[in-house]
Scaffold this motif. Sequence first.
Motif, mmCIF file in Angstrom:
data_model
loop_
_atom_site.group_PDB
_atom_site.id
_atom_site.type_symbol
_atom_site.label_atom_id
_atom_site.label_comp_id
_atom_site.label_asym_id
_atom_site.label_seq_id
_atom_site.Cartn_x
_atom_site.Cartn_y
_atom_site.Cartn_z
ATOM 1 N N ASN A 134 0.964 -1.152 -0.083
ATOM 2 C CA ASN A 134 0.042 -0.105 -0.008
ATOM 3 C C ASN A 134 0.856 1.277 0.096
ATOM 4 N N ARG A 135 2.370 0.976 0.219
ATOM 5 C CA ARG A 135 3.152 2.275 0.366
ATOM 6 C C ARG A 135 3.188 2.987 -1.203
ATOM 7 N N HIS A 136 2.654 2.094 -2.190
ATOM 8 C CA HIS A 136 2.592 2.654 -3.511
ATOM 9 C C HIS A 136 1.240 2.712 -4.194
ATOM 10 N N ARG A 137 0.256 2.709 -3.232
ATOM 11 C CA ARG A 137 -1.286 2.600 -3.427
ATOM 12 C C ARG A 137 -1.766 3.683 -3.036
ATOM 13 N N ALA A 138 -3.048 3.822 -3.663
ATOM 14 C CA ALA A 138 -4.292 4.561 -3.275
ATOM 15 C C ALA A 138 -4.992 3.572 -2.127
ATOM 16 N N VAL A 139 -5.383 3.947 -1.185
ATOM 17 C CA VAL A 139 -6.222 3.220 -0.059
ATOM 18 C C VAL A 139 -7.600 3.582 0.248
ATOM 19 N N SER A 140 -8.626 3.052 0.153
ATOM 20 C CA SER A 140 -10.137 3.765 0.517
ATOM 21 C C SER A 140 -10.284 3.008 1.997
ATOM 22 N N LEU A 141 -11.123 3.824 2.751
ATOM 23 C CA LEU A 141 -11.727 3.298 3.808
ATOM 24 C C LEU A 141 -13.188 3.005 3.884
ATOM 25 N N THR A 142 -13.547 2.039 4.501
ATOM 26 C CA THR A 142 -14.770 1.624 4.410
ATOM 27 C C THR A 142 -15.673 2.590 5.435
ATOM 28 N N ALA A 143 -16.904 2.612 5.326
ATOM 29 C CA ALA A 143 -17.813 3.578 6.380
ATOM 30 C C ALA A 143 -17.568 3.236 7.783
ATOM 31 N N GLU A 144 -17.371 2.085 8.039
ATOM 32 C CA GLU A 144 -16.913 1.764 9.525
ATOM 33 C C GLU A 144 -15.561 2.160 9.774
ATOM 34 N N GLN A 145 -14.534 1.913 8.855
ATOM 35 C CA GLN A 145 -13.436 2.565 9.170
ATOM 36 C C GLN A 145 -13.354 3.951 9.410
ATOM 37 N N PHE A 146 -14.155 4.774 8.453
ATOM 38 C CA PHE A 146 -14.148 6.147 8.428
ATOM 39 C C PHE A 146 -14.795 6.567 9.652
ATOM 40 N N ARG A 147 -15.860 5.889 10.384
ATOM 41 C CA ARG A 147 -16.299 6.235 11.712
ATOM 42 C C ARG A 147 -15.188 6.299 12.909
ATOM 43 N N PHE A 148 -14.635 5.133 13.009
ATOM 44 C CA PHE A 148 -13.471 5.040 13.973
ATOM 45 C C PHE A 148 -12.338 6.025 13.599
ATOM 46 N N ALA A 149 -11.913 6.278 12.451
ATOM 47 C CA ALA A 149 -10.782 7.417 12.300
ATOM 48 C C ALA A 149 -11.350 8.687 12.358
#
Length: 269
Positions: A134-149
Amino acid sequence: MPRSIPVLFIHGLWLHSASWQPWIDLFRREGYDPSAPGWPGDPDTVDEARQNPESIADHGIDDVVDHYAAIIRGMDTPPILIGHSFGGMIAQKLLGQDLAAAAVAVDAAQIKGVLPLPLSALRATLPVFKNPANRHRAVSLTAEQFRFAFGNALSQEESDALYARWAIPAPGKPLFEAAAANFNPHSPAKVDTANSGRGPMLLMSGGKDHTVPETVTRATLKQYRHSEAVTEFMTFPDRGHSLTIDSGWHEVADAALAWLGRQNLETPR
């Protein structure tokens, strides 16, 4: 103060630059000249960013700093910088390079020298770190991950609505660079914290922030102890990492405006 002074808003990971629009409207009403250019590779809209994550991938801290430095050098007047999360780190680097009149860093990502790494911060960034590629990628968050972060201090409904409106993929590279900062003498996360000739800076923190807990922001403040320049700290005890975009954004923006009004920025630096 001369109300033509430019204000440059810098977003962090997982949010599109358009999320600053309410701040832009407010600062414009106050007579400033605000704008929020995206990071290098950022598409113009949230939908385009979601559809083309590869355009965002593999941009590191130095790429982003150089991108905004070039924008600033095209301005007639050094701007005020207001950055959130990694945008707060970028704002600190640019201010340390004497490219700005002042900076407000909101829940700023860890700079080199900051040691606390709370468990909540590790969990918030786990979607990136769980795969070294993932160092060289773009990573998306899920709605659940967004809620925590981001949205842990909000209702589920508000967090999900913000996710649907503003969340975009983010490059993993800046997180890997920040994580290795204290082991790399030439880390791009290094900031000139000893610069006493720079403009004033305000560090803002959300007391319930999982991604950049208040302990991290307070540790960042200590990194500036050898600078004689104005460096101040402000906390919002009941706010999370979403404090620039959620329903309470106006309180944070008003506090930033009030602080800037006290900094005697009449004469551009």
